[in-house]
Design an enzyme around this catalytic site. Structure first.
Site, mmCIF file in Angstrom:
data_model
loop_
_atom_site.group_PDB
_atom_site.id
_atom_site.type_symbol
_atom_site.label_atom_id
_atom_site.label_comp_id
_atom_site.label_asym_id
_atom_site.label_seq_id
_atom_site.Cartn_x
_atom_site.Cartn_y
_atom_site.Cartn_z
ATOM 1 N N GLU A 121 0.802 -1.231 0.000
ATOM 2 C CA GLU A 121 0.000 0.000 0.000
ATOM 3 C C GLU A 121 0.829 1.272 0.000
ATOM 4 O O GLU A 121 0.526 2.224 -0.714
ATOM 5 C CB GLU A 121 -0.935 0.057 1.238
ATOM 6 N N ASP B 59 -2.050 -5.360 3.065
ATOM 7 C CA ASP B 59 -2.272 -5.705 4.478
ATOM 8 C C ASP B 59 -3.117 -6.963 4.656
ATOM 9 O O ASP B 59 -3.988 -7.262 3.830
ATOM 10 C CB ASP B 59 -2.960 -4.533 5.200
ATOM 11 N N ASP C 256 -5.829 -7.974 6.026
ATOM 12 C CA ASP C 256 -7.189 -7.834 6.545
ATOM 13 C C ASP C 256 -8.147 -7.626 5.377
ATOM 14 O O ASP C 256 -7.752 -7.718 4.209
ATOM 15 C CB ASP C 256 -7.285 -6.675 7.549
ATOM 16 N N GLU D 191 -9.663 -4.944 4.190
ATOM 17 C CA GLU D 191 -9.311 -3.825 3.307
ATOM 18 C C GLU D 191 -8.098 -4.171 2.443
ATOM 19 O O GLU D 191 -8.044 -3.831 1.263
ATOM 20 C CB GLU D 191 -9.025 -2.564 4.135
ATOM 21 N N TYR E 163 0.837 -6.401 12.926
ATOM 22 C CA TYR E 163 -0.246 -5.660 12.282
ATOM 23 C C TYR E 163 -1.222 -5.105 13.319
ATOM 24 O O TYR E 163 -1.587 -5.796 14.275
ATOM 25 C CB TYR E 163 -0.979 -6.564 11.295
ATOM 26 N N ARG F 89 -4.411 -3.779 13.004
ATOM 27 C CA ARG F 89 -5.881 -3.865 12.888
ATOM 28 C C ARG F 89 -6.276 -5.312 13.107
ATOM 29 O O ARG F 89 -6.208 -6.133 12.199
ATOM 30 C CB ARG F 89 -6.351 -3.367 11.516
ATOM 31 N N HIS G 288 -6.319 -11.513 13.623
ATOM 32 C CA HIS G 288 -4.895 -11.810 13.504
ATOM 33 C C HIS G 288 -4.337 -11.944 14.901
ATOM 34 O O HIS G 288 -5.056 -11.853 15.888
ATOM 35 C CB HIS G 288 -4.177 -10.684 12.755
#
Length: 849
Positions: free
Chosen positions: A7, A80, A82, A84, A296, A298, A343
């Protein structure tokens, strides 16, 4: 070289360092596609088909990836781990296929890693997979729902409630929590009660404190001592009796550490301990993750990898000794609502390195990493062992009894490193007690009654709001920061001293939604919808079925409300808000009768800045007041009289102001003056009002001719002067509003001379100096600076001006943050760096004859 896409450029830089020159690592700069903000982007008549568009600023990033694939036909999506991140990878693959950068023989793989470390990245590269379609479907469902709610409900708000800006699936429910808490506070009636405390001494002269628990032989409840008279009688009852120690009881107690951080608990603790907003917390954590310092950030999970547990235990033993390491590792059960999106917990990637070892230069990163490191280390330490002591004191006739409590920490355990913060301070019985023996006398040193009142529920902080949303199952950790930021940006909510207050605009929007769209701001409905979306990401539910069921009822509610006239809506809201708008008056008169003209009836009205209460006799009567918490008489009041005119303090669209007299047919616009910044409307009196109404203030004649005057203008306080040969006046800004009333001739002439000598560029304004110079933009060139603007500090790069969030200080801004804000602003505006002009080709020479 295989093309690896992540990203952000910061993440790309770190990963490139681990992968080396065998890979080309590029950044997508977040999402490359989104739904165009126009009607039809989600086609409800075509099975919810979604029309995507590559963002203006994203086109160059997609092109860069496409160009790189020409050199090596191998694409690795490493966004990432997740929902998103999965969606960004899906969008990239779809966009690249559409422009035919991905061919039939192009291998496309997806890799995920929970930490940006060499071992984690290397292992991920050895275990590629395909894009997880159920996770993508969950993203599509959420994005479609947010579009359908926002794009259909917001226009209804615009038409029915002027000034309302938007509504959202989760943001509206979040706003409802804040508004309802404020209404609880306004409706709260405090109840008086008293307690009695005594300072006692042992025969050895040591003091301790005890509270009255038994009176007249009966155990006291909280409200049994209801007033001062009863409290004084209780004091007399204690003073008239000899006291002795009836019982001493010591019990062992223990405390275990809190679980390691997940997203919501990290946001809560950062808010409690540092006053960090959710957005600031997540932005700081993102930078720590991209630099490879933490896992990570989130996540709903609190479980920790076995190797991380072992590393934490080793670090505890090395730093604090073997007695701080429990015999068995502490294992924390995963509390995630959806395992597919969970996670590992948020933890350091290297347990041996504390904040001092990392030598982080950014203050926010240093504080947040220290918090994460301490919480992670503490969660694997021995519990604290304590001894709690309770002492019962009684009179000989057992009519009076007191109790003293305290505790002793026998072994600090995890408390040596970390203790979790608390949202609301409570009385703790953790005072140390002296040695006290059963049967010995308790000598009275002082006996004191204390008055108390029950307190209303506290306003939400960002920490307690996140905690409440998590309890109700509203939203998910990755959304909390953006939701809380949005309701503040929309000016529905303001943050003061870390507490969240609803603005009038936010209150009216909430009441409107509760009356006309109650189901869609319902806590249970929103939580159930989240569970359905979790089922989609788990592959157990079709996302289009979820959308169809939602849209059927929602579209009917939109159609029904669209037919209502504004007056009908205001009547409903007026009735719903009546207890807050029209509280009972002390004289018993009708609270809806206008206190100014005594004839008109008060009614709720709306404006572009929110709502207000106004007199129904307008324009004959101009009485207005805010809707929240001002009582029956509101903000509009007469400060006194001057020269036969009433001097009023009023609340206007742009804030409070003072006015001389009332509008008349001959004088439709009576003199008025806004209160300068820093002036409190509650402190206004007649003298201050007349001072404001007397402006502009004439300071004196300039040595070269012409009067110098001072006043307040659109951009703040200033001095003004025009020489006889000048076409227009010269204005010089003043720093302090009080200078308008205090500045002398010498200083005014000096400021005006300086302004004439340095007129600056546009409009005679001098070029502003940066508050902080961040350096050259690392990708596109050009100076990046922090500037001081009319509405607060902002980041400037070429023609892009990006606002700095309110919870971040100008001096703390980093280049990474500035680049992120600049990219967001440029994407919204469609700003592009202007390409250099192409040189004209030389004219061809005429052929020789």
């Amino acid at each position: 070289m295989p093309v690896v896409v992540v990203e952000s450029p910061a993440k790309a830089k770190t990963i490139n360092k681990y992968l080396g020159s065998d890979y080309t690592v590029l950044a997508s700069y977040g999402h490359v596609r989104d739904l165009p903000p126009k009607d039809g982007s989600v086609d409800t008549d075509d099975d919810f088909a979604m029309k995507w568009e590559v963002g203006t600023d994203s086109r160059k990033h997609v092109k860069a990836i496409a160009d790189a694939l020409k050199d090596d036909n191998n694409l690795i999506l490493a966004t990432d781990p997740d929902r998103e991140g999965e969606a960004i990878s899906w969008h990239l693959e779809e966009a690249l296929r559409k422009r035919r950068a991905i061919k039939k023989d192009t291998p496309v793989s997806r890799v995920v890693f929970n930490a940006i470390t060499k071992s984690a990245v290397t292992e991920a590269m050895q275990n590629p997979r395909q894009v997880d379609q159920p996770l993508v479907d969950a993203y599509l469902a959420r994005r479609a729902l947010d579009y359908l709610v926002g794009f259909n409900l917001s226009p209804v708000l615009w038409r029915k409630l002027p000034g309302a800006r938007s509504a959202g699936r989760v943001q509206s429910v979040c706003l409802r929590l804040i508004v309802e808490r404020e209404m609880e506070i306004e409706a709260f009636n405090a109840r008086e009660y008293w307690s009695v405390k005594a300072v006692l001494t042992t025969p050895r002269g040591q003091e301790y404190e005890a509270r009255l628990t038994v009176l007249g032989g009966n155990k006291l409840d909280k409200f049994d001592i209801a007033n001062e008279t009863a409290a004084e009688l209780a004091v007399q009852a204690i003073n008239s009796r000899d006291l002795s120690i009836a019982k001493v009881e010591a019990k062992p107690a223990s405390r275990n550490p809190s679980a390691p951080f997940m997203t919501s608990t990290l946001q809560q603790e950062a808010s409690r301990k540092f006053g960090m907003g959710a957005r600031q917390c997540m932005s700081t954590a993102q930078r720590l993750y991209e630099a490879g310092h933490i896992t990570y950030m989130r996540t709903d999970g609190i479980d920790m990898a076995p190797e991380a547990v072992a590393a934490a235990r080793d670090a505890i033993k090395d730093r604090y000794g073997a007695e701080y390491v429990p015999s068995e590792p502490r294992m924390y059960k995963n509390k995630a609502k959806n395992a597919q999106e969970a996670h590992e917990c948020i933890r350091p990637t290297d347990m041996a390195r504390d904040a001092a070892a990392l030598k982080l230069s950014d203050d926010d990163q240093r504080k947040l990493y220290d918090l994460i490191w301490k919480r992670t280390i503490a969660c694997q330490m021995e519990g604290a062992r304590m001894e709690r002591t309770t002492v019962e004191i009684a009179s000989g006739d057992e009519q009076v009894g007191l109790r003293a409590t305290g505790q002793v920490v026998l072994f600090d355990g995890f408390l040596r490193v970390y203790e979790e913060g608390r949202d609301d301070v409570v009385d703790d019985d953790d005072k140390r007690l002296p040695q006290i023996m059963e049967g010995e006398a308790a000598t009275k040193k002082s006996v004191t009654p204390e008055q108390h009142f029950t307190q209303p529920p506290p306003r939400y902080t960002e920490a307690t709001l996140v905690k409440k949303m998590e309890e109700l199952g509203i939203g998910r950790p990755s959304t909390y920061a953006s939701v809380i930021t949005t309701i503040q940006d929309r000016e529905y909510v303001r943050k003061e001293k870390n507490r969240l207050f609803p603005e009038d605009k936010g209150r009216i929007v909430t009441i409107f939604l509760l009356n006309f769209f109650r189901q869609y701001v319902g806590y249970e409905f929103t939580a159930n919808l989240e569970e359905e979306l979790d089922d989609v990401s788990a592959g157990n539910r079709n996302y289009k079925n979820v959308l169809a069921r939602f849209w059927k009822d929602f579209s009917a509610a939109i159609a029904e409300t669209s037919e209502l006239r504004i007056t009908e809506v205001l009547d409903v809201l007026d009735d719903a808000l009546a207890p807050q708008l029209y509280p009972p008056r002390e004289d018993g008169s009708d609270p809806r009768i206008c206190p100014k003209c005594g004839q008109g009836k008060l009614h709720l009205k709306t404006s572009r800045t929110g709502g207000f209460v106004g007199c129904g006799n307008y324009p004959e009567c101009t009485y207005t007041r805010p809707i929240a918490g001002e009582g029956a008489d509101g903000d509009e009041r007469v400060l006194g009289e001057d020269a036969g005119d009433e001097i009023w303090l009023k609340a206007g669209r742009f804030g409070p102001y003072v006015q001389r007299g009332e509008p008349t047919p001959e004088n439709k616009k009576p003199p008025r003056a806004s209160l300068p910044r820093g002036w409190n409307k509650d402190d206004m009196d007649l003298e201050k009002a007349l001072t404001l109404l007397s402006l502009p203030r004439e300071i004196g004649e300039h040595p070269e001719g012409g009067m110098i005057s001072a006043n307040f203008g659109r951009f703040g306080p200033y001095v003004m002067h025009q020489l006889p040969d000048e076409a227009k006046p010269v204005y010089a800004n003043l720093k302090d509003p009080n200078d308008v009333f205090e500045i002398g001739m010498n200083h005014a002439v000096e400021l005006l001379t300086e302004k004439r000598n340095n007129p600056g560029r546009r409009g005679g304004r001098a070029a502003a100096k940066p508050l902080k110079e961040l350096g050259e933009h690392p990708e596109s060139g050009g100076a990046v600076n922090v500037m001081d603007g009319r509405y607060g500090p902002y980041v400037k790069w070429e023609k892009v001006n990006a606002t700095i969030p309110k919870d971040i200080k100008a001096e703390d801004v980093t280049m990474e943050q500035a680049m992120e804000w600049i990219a967001e602003k440029a994407a919204k505006k469609g700003t592009k760096r202007k390409a250099p002009a192409k040189k004209k080709a030389p004219a061809k020479k005429a052929a020789a004859k």
